[in-house]
Design an enzyme around this catalytic site. Sequence first.
Site: not given
Length: 190
Positions: A14, A89, A128, A134, A145
Amino acid sequence: MKIFVFFGPPGAGKGTQAKLLAQRYNFIHLSTGEILRSAIEKQTPLGQKAKEYIDSGELVPDDIIIGLIRNRLQNLEKESGILFDGFPRTLAQADAFDKLLQDMDEKISAVIYLKVPEEVVIERLVKRAQIEGRTDDTPEVVRKRILVYKEKTEPLLNFYKKTGLLYEVNGLGTIDEVNSRIRKIIERFV
Ligand code: ADP
């Protein structure tokens, strides 16, 4: 104002796509995840409230997110378009969003659902994590998540299907391939 919502699981692409398309069409890119991460970095009150939720893979409470979006929308000039990335969300966020837009005499043009199988999502997030580091990309938090996505966010698919706003896009392939699939949808509205 054209309003597009980018929807999909964590790691669907996204953010990547919204960024590219915002540049191309000169739209605003509004990513709640980015706003929250920047607030955490700057240690603002919002960041302090959000940090624990984000680092454990939970959603930040609806009232905080809705307040944040309300604030952003109030402070916007009339833009030609906005790409929402990571919002709404939850069903409560979607309801609140509709009301905020109604008050502004605006409505969603399209909800673009980037569809990517779970195995691929996990693979991408692990990669990632190695590149960006992150704090919410550790294997444990990634699993959380994805669970939270399924439980709280996926139900929105039906919500938007019923309104006729949902456009499903295959999220597999190169960034360019996915980008041109999304452009075909956006071009119908601009
Ligand atoms: P991803 O889509 O890969 O999960 P984001 O950058 O969109 O990444 O979001 C990162 C985290 O920020 C989420 O796990 C959540 O804790 C928080 N967050 C972002 N957007 C929202 C939202 N609309 N409602 C609640 N929490 C949010």
